[in-house]
Design a protein around this motif. Sequence first.
Motif, mmCIF file in Angstrom:
data_model
loop_
_atom_site.group_PDB
_atom_site.id
_atom_site.type_symbol
_atom_site.label_atom_id
_atom_site.label_comp_id
_atom_site.label_asym_id
_atom_site.label_seq_id
_atom_site.Cartn_x
_atom_site.Cartn_y
_atom_site.Cartn_z
ATOM 1 N N ILE A 17 59.869 -113.785 33.511
ATOM 2 C CA ILE A 17 59.431 -115.163 33.395
ATOM 3 C C ILE A 17 58.282 -115.378 34.380
ATOM 4 O O ILE A 17 58.310 -114.857 35.504
ATOM 5 C CB ILE A 17 60.591 -116.152 33.678
ATOM 6 C CG1 ILE A 17 60.142 -117.604 33.459
ATOM 7 C CG2 ILE A 17 61.165 -115.964 35.066
ATOM 8 C CD1 ILE A 17 61.284 -118.608 33.556
ATOM 9 N N VAL A 18 57.255 -116.118 33.947
ATOM 10 C CA VAL A 18 56.115 -116.445 34.808
ATOM 11 C C VAL A 18 55.821 -117.929 34.610
ATOM 12 O O VAL A 18 55.715 -118.400 33.465
ATOM 13 C CB VAL A 18 54.867 -115.612 34.453
ATOM 14 C CG1 VAL A 18 53.770 -115.844 35.488
ATOM 15 C CG2 VAL A 18 55.190 -114.132 34.354
ATOM 16 N N LEU A 19 55.711 -118.673 35.708
ATOM 17 C CA LEU A 19 55.460 -120.102 35.599
ATOM 18 C C LEU A 19 54.565 -120.588 36.725
ATOM 19 O O LEU A 19 54.431 -119.924 37.760
ATOM 20 C CB LEU A 19 56.757 -120.892 35.608
ATOM 21 C CG LEU A 19 57.553 -120.907 36.908
ATOM 22 C CD1 LEU A 19 58.173 -122.279 37.151
ATOM 23 C CD2 LEU A 19 58.675 -119.855 36.863
ATOM 24 N N ILE A 20 53.977 -121.754 36.506
ATOM 25 C CA ILE A 20 53.185 -122.423 37.531
ATOM 26 C C ILE A 20 53.736 -123.833 37.715
ATOM 27 O O ILE A 20 54.188 -124.470 36.749
ATOM 28 C CB ILE A 20 51.687 -122.460 37.150
ATOM 29 C CG1 ILE A 20 50.833 -122.970 38.327
ATOM 30 C CG2 ILE A 20 51.438 -123.291 35.893
ATOM 31 C CD1 ILE A 20 49.335 -122.754 38.149
ATOM 32 N N HIS A 21 53.725 -124.293 38.974
ATOM 33 C CA HIS A 21 54.271 -125.619 39.257
ATOM 34 C C HIS A 21 53.662 -126.124 40.568
ATOM 35 O O HIS A 21 52.929 -125.398 41.258
ATOM 36 C CB HIS A 21 55.793 -125.561 39.365
ATOM 37 C CG HIS A 21 56.480 -126.799 38.891
ATOM 38 N ND1 HIS A 21 56.388 -128.011 39.565
ATOM 39 C CD2 HIS A 21 57.269 -127.034 37.805
ATOM 40 C CE1 HIS A 21 57.095 -128.925 38.910
ATOM 41 N NE2 HIS A 21 57.643 -128.350 37.840
ATOM 42 N N ARG A 22 53.986 -127.366 40.894
ATOM 43 C CA ARG A 22 53.606 -127.901 42.209
ATOM 44 C C ARG A 22 54.309 -127.118 43.302
ATOM 45 O O ARG A 22 55.453 -126.673 43.139
ATOM 46 C CB ARG A 22 54.023 -129.368 42.340
ATOM 47 C CG ARG A 22 53.356 -130.336 41.392
ATOM 48 C CD ARG A 22 53.829 -131.764 41.695
ATOM 49 N NE ARG A 22 55.281 -131.855 41.648
ATOM 50 C CZ ARG A 22 56.028 -132.567 42.497
ATOM 51 N NH1 ARG A 22 55.470 -133.240 43.477
ATOM 52 N NH2 ARG A 22 57.339 -132.605 42.369
ATOM 53 N N ALA A 23 53.646 -126.963 44.434
ATOM 54 C CA ALA A 23 54.263 -126.252 45.552
ATOM 55 C C ALA A 23 55.554 -126.940 46.001
ATOM 56 O O ALA A 23 56.500 -126.279 46.442
ATOM 57 C CB ALA A 23 53.280 -126.164 46.714
ATOM 58 N N GLN A 24 55.627 -128.255 45.869
ATOM 59 C CA GLN A 24 56.805 -129.005 46.310
ATOM 60 C C GLN A 24 58.039 -128.716 45.466
ATOM 61 O O GLN A 24 59.147 -129.085 45.842
ATOM 62 C CB GLN A 24 56.503 -130.512 46.274
ATOM 63 C CG GLN A 24 55.449 -130.960 47.263
ATOM 64 C CD GLN A 24 54.038 -130.860 46.717
ATOM 65 O OE1 GLN A 24 53.785 -130.130 45.754
ATOM 66 N NE2 GLN A 24 53.105 -131.577 47.325
ATOM 67 N N ALA A 25 57.868 -128.059 44.325
ATOM 68 C CA ALA A 25 58.997 -127.770 43.441
ATOM 69 C C ALA A 25 59.634 -126.418 43.733
ATOM 70 O O ALA A 25 60.540 -125.998 43.002
ATOM 71 C CB ALA A 25 58.545 -127.815 41.985
ATOM 72 N N LEU A 26 59.210 -125.738 44.808
ATOM 73 C CA LEU A 26 59.692 -124.384 45.065
ATOM 74 C C LEU A 26 61.212 -124.318 45.174
ATOM 75 O O LEU A 26 61.847 -123.422 44.602
ATOM 76 C CB LEU A 26 59.049 -123.827 46.342
ATOM 77 C CG LEU A 26 59.491 -122.419 46.751
ATOM 78 C CD1 LEU A 26 59.200 -121.418 45.642
ATOM 79 C CD2 LEU A 26 58.813 -122.007 48.055
ATOM 80 N N ALA A 27 61.831 -125.244 45.895
ATOM 81 C CA ALA A 27 63.288 -125.194 46.081
ATOM 82 C C ALA A 27 64.011 -125.314 44.743
ATOM 83 O O ALA A 27 64.969 -124.568 44.467
ATOM 84 C CB ALA A 27 63.727 -126.309 47.028
ATOM 85 N N GLU A 28 63.562 -126.227 43.880
ATOM 86 C CA GLU A 28 64.197 -126.403 42.570
ATOM 87 C C GLU A 28 64.042 -125.148 41.714
ATOM 88 O O GLU A 28 64.974 -124.722 41.022
ATOM 89 C CB GLU A 28 63.588 -127.607 41.851
ATOM 90 C CG GLU A 28 64.208 -127.867 40.493
ATOM 91 C CD GLU A 28 63.563 -129.031 39.753
ATOM 92 O OE1 GLU A 28 64.059 -129.371 38.657
ATOM 93 O OE2 GLU A 28 62.566 -129.589 40.258
ATOM 94 N N ILE A 29 62.869 -124.529 41.786
ATOM 95 C CA ILE A 29 62.615 -123.331 40.992
ATOM 96 C C ILE A 29 63.490 -122.178 41.468
ATOM 97 O O ILE A 29 64.097 -121.462 40.667
ATOM 98 C CB ILE A 29 61.122 -122.968 41.050
ATOM 99 C CG1 ILE A 29 60.304 -124.017 40.296
ATOM 100 C CG2 ILE A 29 60.875 -121.575 40.474
ATOM 101 C CD1 ILE A 29 58.815 -123.906 40.507
ATOM 102 N N LEU A 30 63.560 -121.984 42.775
ATOM 103 C CA LEU A 30 64.385 -120.897 43.306
ATOM 104 C C LEU A 30 65.857 -121.105 42.969
ATOM 105 O O LEU A 30 66.582 -120.140 42.668
ATOM 106 C CB LEU A 30 64.189 -120.785 44.813
ATOM 107 C CG LEU A 30 62.815 -120.284 45.277
ATOM 108 C CD1 LEU A 30 62.747 -120.262 46.791
ATOM 109 C CD2 LEU A 30 62.507 -118.908 44.698
ATOM 110 N N GLU A 31 66.315 -122.341 42.990
ATOM 111 C CA GLU A 31 67.703 -122.616 42.620
ATOM 112 C C GLU A 31 67.943 -122.255 41.158
ATOM 113 O O GLU A 31 68.956 -121.635 40.810
ATOM 114 C CB GLU A 31 68.033 -124.089 42.849
ATOM 115 C CG GLU A 31 69.470 -124.452 42.504
ATOM 116 C CD GLU A 31 69.792 -125.910 42.778
ATOM 117 O OE1 GLU A 31 70.948 -126.308 42.540
ATOM 118 O OE2 GLU A 31 68.892 -126.654 43.214
#
Length: 276
Positions: free
Chosen positions: A171-185
């Motif tokens: 999987i490869v995605l782009i998002h706001r830096a502030q969303a890192l915690a949600e993405i890692l979860e």
Amino acid sequence: MAETLSGLGEIVEDRLLDGRLVLRQPRRGHRAGSDAILLAAAVPALGDGPLLDIGAGVGTIGLAVALAQPGLRVVLLERDPDIAALAAQNIALNDRADRVSIVTGDVTGPAAALGLAPASFACVAMNPPFYPPGGTRVSPVPNRRAAHVVEGSLEPWFRAARRLLRPGGRIVLIHRAQALAEILEALGTGFGDVAIRPIHALADRPAIRIVVSAVLNSRKPAELLPAFVLNAPSGGFTPQSEALHRGRAGLSMKPLAMEALAMTAGTGPPPPGADQ
């Protein structure tokens, strides 16, 4: 004479990647830009794939990857029928109907309704809406609002990726830096070998985006990769960013590959996917 479509307004034709990618898209609202080009450049070499582009919009990401990787099969998934119709036109405009197809459906809806077989994709790329409800000022333009504000959480997007990826798929995605915690979860269920690449507008400013990749069923630990800087202090793109936006370089998600690229800087950028 410009075409006007009900619900989308005026439709214009734009060109990206040094003019090699032709896109019909609304003049107002959400439009293809650096986020899509960065994500496309981060997709690794996949052979014949296939690649699934979730939330494909007018097809920018999937078509850019198909342009960079001859032989790759791509499926675009878009829930808005009007936008999906533009994506279908863009497939034809770029002469990719033999390898790129469009499916109209909602990734957050029932899985069976999409008609996509489980464990059938080598890679999933996605550029999901950046903001939760109430997290930003809502645009009055419907297609911009749908592209920027997520309905609920991102979990349905990751659940779909887990279902549709082959074992060992990426999987490869782009998002706001502030969303890192949600993405890692979200990636904590089913994914490993997570690689995080911060994207900075300027070298001395905080990251504005993150590009994240992960592998289904992997147990490798996560890695934080060197930052990618978009703009030079004097204005304009950095040389690396310029090459990427012209489709002449990829955005590697592997540290060793990036070290090799840094050592050979100035010898000419590799084609997208070549350093993956």
